[in-house]
Design an enzyme around this catalytic site. Structure first.
Site, PDB file in Angstrom:
ATOM      1  N   THR A 107       0.864  -1.204   0.146  1.00 39.59           N
ATOM      2  CA  THR A 107       0.013  -0.125  -0.042  1.00 39.59           C
ATOM      3  C   THR A 107       0.953   1.205   0.088  1.00 39.59           C
ATOM      4  OG1 THR A 107      -1.523  -1.142   1.170  1.00 39.59           O
ATOM      5  CG2 THR A 107      -1.795   1.086   1.262  1.00 39.59           C
ATOM      6  N   GLY A 146       2.769  -2.760   8.309  1.00 41.48           N
ATOM      7  CA  GLY A 146       3.084  -3.242   9.785  1.00 41.48           C
ATOM      8  C   GLY A 146       4.466  -3.329   9.973  1.00 41.48           C
ATOM      9  N   GLU A 389      -6.353  -5.753   4.175  1.00 43.64           N
ATOM     10  CA  GLU A 389      -6.261  -7.064   3.169  1.00 43.64           C
ATOM     11  C   GLU A 389      -7.299  -6.711   2.360  1.00 43.64           C
ATOM     12  OE1 GLU A 389      -3.473  -8.494   4.259  1.00 43.64           O
ATOM     13  OE2 GLU A 389      -3.445  -8.812   2.257  1.00 43.64           O
TER      14      GLU A 389
END
Ligand SMILES: CC/C=C\C/C=C\C/C=C\C/C=C/C(=O)SCCNC(=O)CCNC(=O)[C@H](O)C(C)(C)COP(=O)(O)OP(=O)(O)OC[C@H]1O[C@@H](n2cnc3c(N)ncnc32)[C@H](O)[C@@H]1OP(=O)(O)O
Ligand SMILES: Cc1cc2nc3c(=O)[nH]c(=O)nc-3n(C[C@H](O)[C@H](O)[C@H](O)COP(=O)(O)OP(=O)(O)OC[C@H]3O[C@@H](n4cnc5c(N)ncnc54)[C@H](O)[C@@H]3O)c2cc1C
Length: 632
Positions: A107, A146, A389
C-alpha cells in the site's frame, strides 16, 4: 471451541503476559512490550518444545497484542509463496530465526486498493544487473505496512517492474531497509512511523520513501515471474499468483474475526448474567438483565456468530489448503474460487463482528464505555479488519465478479465450482419449504430459503447488467450502475456460506456428540438462520424466497429461540474455554465478580496513585480559596 491451550498456565504465570497493566502504556511502551512478548513466547516454545500451533494459539490467547505480526503473518508466508526454492533457502531461515525482520510493503499513500496504479517502480539496470527502486512522488511512498516504522530490516516491496520502457506490472522485491549492524536506515531509504491510530498502537505501521535504492537482480521474488540477465521478462505462472499472500491473510482475518466476537459475546453474556437492574413486577426483585428479551435480542446474535464463524473458518481452511496445495504445484484451477470465496467471506465476517461487537458494548451500559470492560478496546482493535487486506466493498465486488462468472457458466450448462453449485438449479422451480409455522424449526428448510435468496440476488444483478449492456451502456458504466446490487449479491452468497457451514457442521457433530450438546447447537444454528432472515427480511421477500406469512412465522420463532437459548447462554460462552487473561475484561471474568474487578481496575488507574492531583496546586487551590489567579 478454541483448541484448548494446554500451555495456558505456563503463559499466564508470567507477569509479561498478564494484561491488566497495559492501560496507561505509552505507544513506545506498548511497542516494546509487544516485541518482548513475541520473543518470550519464542523462548517458551523452545523451552517447552511447543509446536508451531502452540505458538500460534499463544499469540491468539494474547489477542494478537504481540510484536512482529506482519513478519509472521505476511512476510514469511510471502517468501513461501512468491520466492523460488533457492530464494526460500536463503531468506526463510533468516526470517524464521528473526535474523531479519520483515514487512509486506504494498500500500502507498496514494493507492491501496488499486494495485495496477501503484507508483513505486523497480527499473532493471542491465549494466549492473540490478533493480533501481524509487517512489517517484509523495503519493508513491509506501504507507501503512506493519512493522515498517521502526522494526523491519527488510521489506517485500510490491513495485511496477520496468524493463527498458515497458511496464510489466506489480512484482515483489526483497529490499533491505536497515543495517543489520546498527539498525540505521540504509542509503536512499527514508522510513518512519505513520503516527497514532485508533487502536493496535503497539504496531509501528510505517512509511517508506525509496530514493534510487539498488538491489541485485536475484532479489526479485521469482516464483511466478523473473528477469533474465539480458533483461528478458519470463512469466512462469499467472501474475495473479503474486496476490497469493493476500488470500491467506483474508483467511486469517476470518479467524481473527471469530476470536474477537467470542471475546465480545463472552463479556456481554457473563456481565448480563451478573448485572441486575430494574424489575418487571412493581416492588419485585431486580432482574438479571440477561432475562430481558431485548438484551437477548442484542447479544445472542454475537453468540451465534461466534459459532458460525468458527465453523466457517474450519471449512474455509480445508478449502484453502486444497487450493494452495494445487497452486503450489502450478495448478491454478482453484485460484479464482478461493480468491472469490475468501474475498467475500473476509468482508462479511469483519462486517458482522464489528457490528455485533458494538452491540455487545452497548449491552454493558455505562461500564461498556470503560477501558476496563475491554469490549470497547476489542471493537477498536477489530475495526481495521473491514479495511486491511482489501477494503470490504472492494472485496465484496471481487466476490460478486466471481459469482457472475459462475452463473454465466451455469446458464450455459457448464460445470460450476462446488461453492456455487446452487446456481445450476432452476430458480423458477423453487417452492418455499416453510408452509406452516413449525417448519421454521428446521434449519435445512431455512438453508433452502437462504439458497433461493442468494441465487435470486445473483441472477437479478446478472440480468440487470445484461440489460444495461444491451441498452448500450459500456462495461464500466453498466458495472458502476450496479455496484450496490453486486455487493448485495455477494453478501447474500456469503451469508448462505455461513449458514450452510453451520448446518453441515452441526449435522456432522451430532453423529458423535451427546444429544444434549447436539440439541443446544441445533438451537443456536436455528437461531442464527432465523435472525439472519429477519435482519435482511426485505431481501428475502424481494427474492420471493419467503412471503409475508413465512416472515411472520419466522419472526415469532426467532423470539421463541431467544428463550430457548437463554438457559445455555453462559455455558455456550464458557465453552470457548478462554482464560481470563485472554479476555482481560473486568466485566467478563469467570468468577462473575464484575464490580470487584472494576473497582480493582479503577484503583490501578495511574491518576489514583496520588490523592491530590498536581492540577490542585497549579489551579484549584487558589480558586477554591478565593485567591486571585496568577496570569495563566
Ligand atoms: C497472527 C496474525 C494473524 C492474522 C493477520 C491478519 C491481518 C494482519 C493485519 C493487517 C495486515 C494488513 C495487510 C494489508 O492490508 S496488505 C495490503 C492488502 N491490499 C489489498 O488487499 C489490495 C486490494 N486490492 C486488490 O486485491 C486488487 O487491486 C483488486 C482485486 C481489487 C483488483 O485487482 P486487479 O487490479 O488485478 O484487477 P481485477 O481485474 O479485479 O483482477 C484481475 C484478475 O485477478 C484476479 N485476482 C485479483 N485478486 C486476486 C487474488 N488475491 N488472488 C487471486 N486472483 C486475484 C481477479 O479475480 C481477476 O481474475 P479474472 O477475473 O480471472 O481476470
Ligand atoms: C491497521 C492497518 C494495517 C495495514 N497493514 C498493511 C500492511 O501491512 N501492508 C500493506 O501493504 N497495507 C497495509 N494496510 C493498508 C490496507 O491494505 C489498505 O488501507 C486497504 O487495502 C484499503 O485501501 P485504501 O486505504 O487505499 O482505501 P481506498 O481504496 O482508498 O478506499 C476508500 C473508499 O473508496 C472505495 N473504493 C475504492 N476502490 C473502489 C472500487 N474499485 N469500487 C468501489 N469502491 C471503491 C472503498 O470502498 C472506500 O470506501 C493496512 C491498513 C490498516 C488500516
Amino acid at each position: 471451541m478454541q483448541k484448548t491451550f494446554k500451555n495456558e498456565k505456563i503463559l499466564f504465570a508470567e507477569p509479561l503476559f498478564q494484561c491488566d497493566g497495559l492501560a496507561g502504556f505509552t505507544r513506545s511502551e506498548l511497542y516494546e512490550n509487544a516485541i518482548h512478548r513475541t520473543l518470550r513466547i519464542n523462548q517458551l516454545k523452545k523451552e517447552h518444545n511447543w509446536t508451531q500451533e502452540d505458538f500460534d494459539i499463544a499469540i491468539r490467547c494474547l489477542n494478537y497484542e504481540v510484536g512482529f505480526v506482519i513478519h509472521l503473518s505476511m512476510f514469511i508466508p510471502a517468501i513461501e509463496r512468491l520466492a523460488t526454492d533457492d530464494q526460500k533457502a536463503k531468506w526463510l531461515p533468516l526470517a524464521e530465526s528473526y535474523r531479519i525482520l520483515g514487512t509486506y510493503a504494498q500500500t502507498e499513500l496514494g493507492h491501496g486498493t488499486n494495485l495496477m496504479a501503484l507508483e513505486t517502480t523497480a527499473t532493471f539496470d542491465p549494466r549492473t544487473d540490478e533493480f533501481v527502486l524509487r517512489t517517484p512522488q509523495l503519493s508513491s511512498m509506501k504507507w501503512w505496512p506493519g512493522s515498517l516504522g521502526k522494526t523491519a530490516t527488510h521489506a517485500i516491496v510490491l513495485a511496477q517492474l520496468i524493463i527498458g520502457n515497458k511496464n510489466y506490472g506489480m512484482n515483489p522485491f526483497m529490499v533491505q531497509l536497515r543495517s543489520l549492524e546498527d539498525h540505521m536506515p540504509l542509503p536512499g531509504i527514508i522510513v518512519g512511523d505513520i503516527g497514532a491510530k485508533l487502536g493496535a498502537n503497539s504496531n509501528d505501521n510505517g512509511f517508506l520513501i525509496l530514493n534510487d535504492v539498488r538491489i541485485p537482480r536475484e532479489n526479485m521474488l521469482a516464483r511466478n515471474s523473473k528477469v533474465t540477465k539480458d533483461g528478458r521478462y519470463i512469466q512462469t505462472s499467472t501474475n495473479k499468483a503474486n496476490y497469493a499472500t493476500m488470500v491467506l491473510v483474508r483467511l486469517s482475518i476470518i479467524r481473527w474475526a471469530e476470536d474477537t466476537i467470542k471475546n465480545g459475546s463472552l463479556i456481554a453474556i457473563r456481565y448480563s448474567a451478573v448485572r441486575r437492574q430494574s424489575s418487571l413486577q412493581a416492588g419485585g426483585p431486580e432482574m438479571q438483565v440477561l432475562d430481558y428479551q431485548t438484551q437477548q435480542y442484542k447479544i445472542f446474535p454475537s453468540l451465534a456468530a461466534s459459532y458460525a464463524l468458527f465453523f466457517t473458518y474450519e471449512a474455509m481452511m480445508k478449502e484453502y489448503e486444497i487450493a494452495y496445495a494445487q497452486i503450489m504445484r502450478g495448478n491454478n484451477q482453484l485460484l479464482g474460487q478461493i480468491h472469490g470465496q475468501l474475498s467475500g467471506l473476509k468482508a462479511f465476517a469483519s462486517d458482522l463482528v464489528t457490528y455485533e461487537l458494538e452491540m455487545c458494548r452497548r449491552s454493558c451500559g455505562g461500564h461498556g464505555y470503560l477501558k476496563a470492560s475491554v469490549v470497547g478496546e476489542t471493537l477498536l482493535h477489530t475495526l481495521p479488519l473491514v479495511t486491511v487486506e482489501g477494503d470490504n466493498t472492494v472485496m465484496y465486488l471481487q466476490c460478486a465478479r466471481y459469482l457472475l462468472k459462475q452463473i454465466a457458466k451455469a446458464l450455459a450448462g457448464q460445470d460450476v465450482d462446488e461453492p456455487t453449485s446452487y446456481l445450476k438449479k432452476d430458480i423458477l422451480s423453487y417452492t418455499c419449504p416453510v408452509q406452516k409455522g413449525e417448519h421454521c424449526t428446521n434449519p435445512n428448510y431455512l438453508l433452502k430459503i437462504y439458497t433461493q435468496r442468494a441465487h435470486s440476488a445473483i441472477a437479478s444483478v446478472a440480468r440487470q447488467l445484461q440489460f444495461d449492456l444491451e441498452s448500450g451502456k459500456d462495461q464500466s458504466s453498466a458495472f458502476n450502475n450496479n455496484l450496490v446490487s453486486l455487493v448485495q449479491a455477494a453478501k447474500a452468497h456469503c451469508q448462505l456460506c455461513l449458514m450452510k457451514n453451520f448446518v453441515e457442521s452441526v449435522s456432522a457433530l451430532e453423529r458423535t456428540c451427546s444429544e444434549n450438546l447436539a440439541s443446544v447447537l441445533r438451537q443456536l444454528c436455528l437461531y442464527f438462520g432465523l435472525h439472519g432472515i429477519v435482519t435482511a427480511s426485505g431481501e428475502f421477500l424481494e427474492s420471493e424466497a419467503i412471503g409475508l406469512q413465512q416472515l411472520e412465522w419466522i419472526k415469532a420463532e426467532e423470539l421463541k429461540s431467544l428463550a430457548a437459548i437463554r438457559p445455555n447462554a453462559v455455558a455456550l460462552v464458557d465453552a470457548f474455554d478462554l482464560h481470563d487473561q485472554t479476555v482481560m475484561s473486568a466485566l467478563g471474568r469467570y468468577d462473575g465478580n464484575a464490580y470487584q474487578h472494576l473497582f480493582e481496575a479503577a484503583k490501578r488507574e495511574p491518576m489514583n496513585q496520588t490523592q491530590v492531583p498536581p492540577a490542585y496546586y497549579k489551579y484549584l487551590r487558589d480558586l477554591i480559596k478565593g485567591q486571585p489567579l496568577a496570569k495563566l
